[in-house]
Design an enzyme around this catalytic site. Structure first.
Site, PDB file in Angstrom:
ATOM      1  N   GLU A   1      55.758  64.525  44.772  1.00 44.84           N
ATOM      2  CA  GLU A   1      54.718  64.129  43.831  1.00 44.84           C
ATOM      3  C   GLU A   1      54.101  62.777  44.203  1.00 44.84           C
ATOM      4  O   GLU A   1      52.894  62.635  44.217  1.00 44.84           O
ATOM      5  CB  GLU A   1      55.343  64.033  42.425  1.00 44.84           C
ATOM      6  CG  GLU A   1      54.371  63.645  41.350  1.00 44.84           C
ATOM      7  CD  GLU A   1      53.765  64.874  40.697  1.00 44.84           C
ATOM      8  OE1 GLU A   1      54.527  65.594  40.059  1.00 44.84           O
ATOM      9  OE2 GLU A   1      52.553  65.104  40.826  1.00 44.84           O
ATOM     10  N   ASP A   2      54.914  61.809  44.538  1.00 45.40           N
ATOM     11  CA  ASP A   2      54.439  60.427  44.612  1.00 45.40           C
ATOM     12  C   ASP A   2      54.365  59.821  46.004  1.00 45.40           C
ATOM     13  O   ASP A   2      53.984  58.665  46.149  1.00 45.40           O
ATOM     14  CB  ASP A   2      55.354  59.508  43.773  1.00 45.40           C
ATOM     15  CG  ASP A   2      55.358  59.893  42.307  1.00 45.40           C
ATOM     16  OD1 ASP A   2      54.378  60.529  41.885  1.00 45.40           O
ATOM     17  OD2 ASP A   2      56.324  59.571  41.610  1.00 45.40           O
TER      18      ASP A   2
END
Ligand code: MN
Length: 496
Positions: free
Chosen positions: A70-71
């Protein structure tokens, strides 16, 4: 983290943990949490929680890596080549749960109306139940560090925790986690009520602690006389459940009889009943309050004997009697099932330490069986871990992250009609996971489907071949008949 891991996992596994820490550290470099700490502290804490819950090595690795897709720049393929399919599969699941949630931007639109959907979704994307357990660890740490968030966000996250994550923990019979989540959520949702209830409890507990110690000594002496092996401790009711109970009792704390319960843990089931008999001999039981959650476990699988008695001094005390296995299961629930493999379970049955699991939880046994087999073969079969709950359903996402469940074998048109029949009637094509797919494409669990529309596109009779659901068939039939009526009207000469 490493210190603790060394006690619990093999040398090879510890090496893997070190490797994952390395990868996560590089990936999250420069990122900070709201508290100002390096971001890495969060996945590290999540992994520690998972160690605490004695989860398997893959879950711990996935915990360390859970925010990388995700990041950070890391992608699924890289994770798979570095840590294998299972870890990648888990991280992917955790990411999907997060995505689907953020797709539902405004909490008020998905709570409480579609709360069920969210729980279903979590179970669906987490068909490997470990995904949900990792998600719970993630949420627990986020709640523990919620003080660094702005007030509005605190309230939103707390409410979601109370309405979605705590019930989820309960569903998995992870009693300790449920209580932790509720307690934190309550504190942020209703800070004044929390403080008031806590103060009330503290002063009441101070009063009863001494008397309770006397009762405890009395019971201990008697059980020793009977040559029963046992452990005993007191558990204090959570602030949140005391608050709820007070609400029903006009705020009278003296009527909350299970503010402290004494817990007696013994070796086997027959001893549980023996202890119950001893307690009823010593004190005066309230017969209507005897609860046999062994013969009739709670829905989530909780087993224990509860009884409330009155001492000669007039004190009212609740006792909970259970075996070690029941206790473990009540505290750690599903997470415990990764610790209890099949042979241990069978052993527990044989010596009568657990009664049968309720039918609706028999899938736990399936899981355990698969887990036991997987560990035998050192190979993990994700398919075997799929839960039966949504066996015939698949979950499809819109690009915004909304979610629909459809039967296995559904086509993109089924999805389109589910979203909106107007959208479907103008469908000109479909993008599945960003790639154009024909009308004949059979949807797969987890697909993200975008319906392409054009003003000139119209429903066609051939579409019937690419539709599996009755709902879509019916809508198409209506649209086609409307269409032909319109055509007829245009063809017929108008009367003046
Ligand atoms: Mn996280």
């Amino acid at each position: 983290m490493l210190q603790r891991a060394k006690q619990q996992y093999t040398n090879d596994e510890v090496l893997e943990i070190e490797h994952a820490l390395d990868v996560a550290e590089k990936a999250h470099k420069g990122q900070k949490r709201a508290s100002g700490e390096p971001y890495l502290m969060h996945p590290l804490a999540v992994a520690c929680i998972l160690c605490d819950w004695q989860m398997d090595i893959d879950s711990v690795l996935a915990g360390i890596l859970h925010d990388t897709i995700e990041d950070t720049d890391i992608n699924l393929e890289q994770l798979e080549s570095l840590f294998g399919r299972d870890v990648a599969f888990l991280v992917d699941g955790v990411t999907k749960v997060g995505k689907a949630r953020s797709g539902m931007r405004d909490l008020t639109t998905y709570l409480p109306g579609t709360k069920d959907n969210l729980s279903k979704l979590m179970i669906a994307v987490g068909q490997d139940v470990r995904v949900l357990i990792i998600k719970l660890a993630d949420r627990l740490h986020n709640m523990q560090t919620l003080e660094h968030m702005p007030r509005e966000k605190q309230k939103k996250i707390a409410r979601e925790t109370m309405e979605v994550f705590a019930p989820l923990a309960d569903r998995l019979n992870m009693g300790r986690v449920r209580v932790q989540l509720e307690e934190l959520a309550f504190r942020y949702m209703m800070p004044k009520d929390f403080a008031r209830t806590k103060t009330l409890m503290d002063s009441r507990l101070k009063k009863s602690q001494k008397k309770l110690a006397t009762v405890q000594r009395e019971v201990e002496a008697r059980l020793k006389d009977e040559k029963i092996e046992f452990e005993m401790d007191g558990r204090v009711k959570s602030v949140y459940s005391t608050f709820k109970k007070l609400d029903r009792l006009d705020g009278d704390i003296d009527r909350v009889h299970d503010l402290i319960a004494l817990r007696i843990i013994v070796d086997d089931l027959s001893t549980c009943y023996l202890v119950l008999g001893v307690l009823h001999e010593l004190f005066t039981p309230f017969y209507e309050r005897i609860k046999d959650y062994v013969a009739q476990p709670k829905q989530n699988g909780y087993q224990s004997l509860h009884t409330t008695v009155q001492t000669d001094a007039g004190q009212i005390v609740e006792f909970q009697v259970r075996t070690r296995e029941m206790h473990d299961y009540a505290e750690r629930g599903f997470a415990a099932s990764f610790h209890y493999n099949e042979s241990k379970l069978t052993e527990a049955y044989k010596k009568g330490a657990i009664a049968k699991l309720p039918a609706n939880l028999s899938w736990i046994l399936d899981l355990q069986e698969a887990a036991a087999k997987a560990s035998e073969h050192k190979k993990f079969d994700a398919k075997k871990f799929r839960m039966n709950l949504f066996k015939d359903r698949i979950f499809i996402y819109s690009p915004k992250g909304d979610i629909w469940d459809l039967p296995v074998g559904a086509y993109p048109l089924d999805f389109a009609y589910r979203v909106h029949s107007d959208v479907a009637s103008h469908a000109s094509g479909f993008k599945v996971n960003g790639v154009m797919k024909p009308f004949s494409y059979v949807l797969q669990h987890g697909d993200v489907v975008e319906v392409l529309t054009s003003k000139t596109a119209k429903p066609k009779a051939q579409w019937k071949e690419y539709i599996a659901t009755n709902h879509a068939k019916e809508k198409l039939r209506m649209q086609l008949s409307r269409e032909s009526r319109g055509m007829l009207e245009r063809l017929l000469p108008r009367r003046k």
